[in-house]
Design a protein around this motif. Structure first.
Motif, PDB file in Angstrom:
ATOM      1  N   VAL A  23      -5.906  -1.577  -8.030  1.00  0.00           N
ATOM      2  CA  VAL A  23      -6.411  -2.015  -6.561  1.00  0.00           C
ATOM      3  C   VAL A  23      -7.184  -3.170  -6.642  1.00  0.00           C
ATOM      4  CG1 VAL A  23      -7.195  -1.170  -4.385  1.00  0.00           C
ATOM      5  CG2 VAL A  23      -5.974   0.288  -5.696  1.00  0.00           C
ATOM      6  N   SER A  59       0.652   3.027  -5.784  1.00  0.00           N
ATOM      7  CA  SER A  59      -0.233   2.588  -4.637  1.00  0.00           C
ATOM      8  C   SER A  59      -0.957   1.518  -5.160  1.00  0.00           C
ATOM      9  CB  SER A  59      -1.155   3.737  -4.176  1.00  0.00           C
ATOM     10  OG  SER A  59      -1.869   3.442  -3.306  1.00  0.00           O
ATOM     11  N   ASP A  60      -1.193   0.605  -4.361  1.00  0.00           N
ATOM     12  CA  ASP A  60      -1.852  -0.635  -4.427  1.00  0.00           C
ATOM     13  C   ASP A  60      -3.013  -0.909  -3.298  1.00  0.00           C
ATOM     14  OD1 ASP A  60      -0.106  -1.445  -2.619  1.00  0.00           O
ATOM     15  OD2 ASP A  60       0.307  -3.359  -3.730  1.00  0.00           O
ATOM     16  N   SER A  61      -3.099   0.158  -2.537  1.00  0.00           N
ATOM     17  CA  SER A  61      -4.029   0.182  -1.391  1.00  0.00           C
ATOM     18  C   SER A  61      -5.384   1.279  -1.751  1.00  0.00           C
ATOM     19  CB  SER A  61      -3.298   0.673  -0.317  1.00  0.00           C
ATOM     20  OG  SER A  61      -4.491   1.055   0.901  1.00  0.00           O
ATOM     21  N   LEU A  62      -6.367   0.469  -1.487  1.00  0.00           N
ATOM     22  CA  LEU A  62      -7.520   1.387  -1.541  1.00  0.00           C
ATOM     23  C   LEU A  62      -7.893   2.563  -0.828  1.00  0.00           C
ATOM     24  CD1 LEU A  62     -10.449   1.548  -3.008  1.00  0.00           C
ATOM     25  CD2 LEU A  62     -11.168   0.133  -1.179  1.00  0.00           C
ATOM     26  N   ALA A 120      -5.388   4.357   0.428  1.00  0.00           N
ATOM     27  CA  ALA A 120      -4.254   5.251  -0.080  1.00  0.00           C
ATOM     28  C   ALA A 120      -4.550   5.790  -1.342  1.00  0.00           C
ATOM     29  CB  ALA A 120      -3.124   4.500  -0.308  1.00  0.00           C
TER      30      ALA A 120
END
Length: 183
Positions: free
Chosen positions: A90, A145-148, A150
């Motif tokens: 992330v 995932s690449d969202s903090l 999430a």
């Protein structure tokens, strides 16, 4: 919470010895509490069934031992890997990685408490299977995932899934193996 607080103290320049001294103090207090607590006396008729050799010859001992080893590996692996994942995948700060682990640990503890309410209705084996499926799904989504946010939510789901493993496996082992006799 302590991990986040200790991290903040370290970022402020406090010696690493301070958090370790606090942890040591907490361990001493725990030991002192246990030494002062009176536990119920064992019934004179209660005896440990079998011998140590009999325990080691019991295939269930080895099966449940392996299950506990794997459950510890899951918990340790996520604890170690989760913060690194948040930082690397992330590209967030180490503080964000620590928050992710705090979410994982907090929801893991909460799920251990909540699961006890469902053991009578669902059964221990089903709880273990459901937690394994939830954990597998959460980890699979986390890896994509690449969202903090999430990442934090999915680490929390991993905590919910992983929390009941140890106590449920121990309870199942107690049910399935004869440990005491009341002769």
């Amino acid at each position: 919470v302590f991990a986040l607080g200790a991290g903040e103290l370290l970022l402020c320049g406090i010696s690493w010895r301070v958090p370790f001294a606090v942890i040591a103090g907490m361990a001493v207090l725990t030991g002192a509490f246990l030494l002062r607590t009176r536990f119920p006396a064992r019934d004179k008729n209660e005896q440990i069934a079998g011998s140590l050799g009999g325990l080691f010859r019991n295939p269930l001992f080895w099966m449940f031992g392996m299950l506990l080893f794997l459950a510890a590996g899951v918990e340790g692996g996520i604890t170690y890997w989760g913060a690194s994942f948040i930082c690397e995948q992330v590209t967030a700060s180490t503080r964000s990685g620590a928050v992710g682990i705090a979410v994982f640990a907090g929801l893991m503890a909460g799920s251990r408490l909540v699961t006890s309410r469902f053991t009578g209705r669902l059964g221990l084996s089903l709880i273990i299977v459901l937690c394994a499926v939830l954990g597998m799904g959460s980890l699979t989504l986390l890896m994509m995932s690449d969202s903090l946010i999430a990442g934090w939510l999915l680490l929390g789901m991993c905590g919910i899934a992983d929390g009941p493993f140890w106590p449920t496996i121990l309870a199942l082992a107690e049910q399935r193996t004869e440990t005491t006799s009341t002769t």
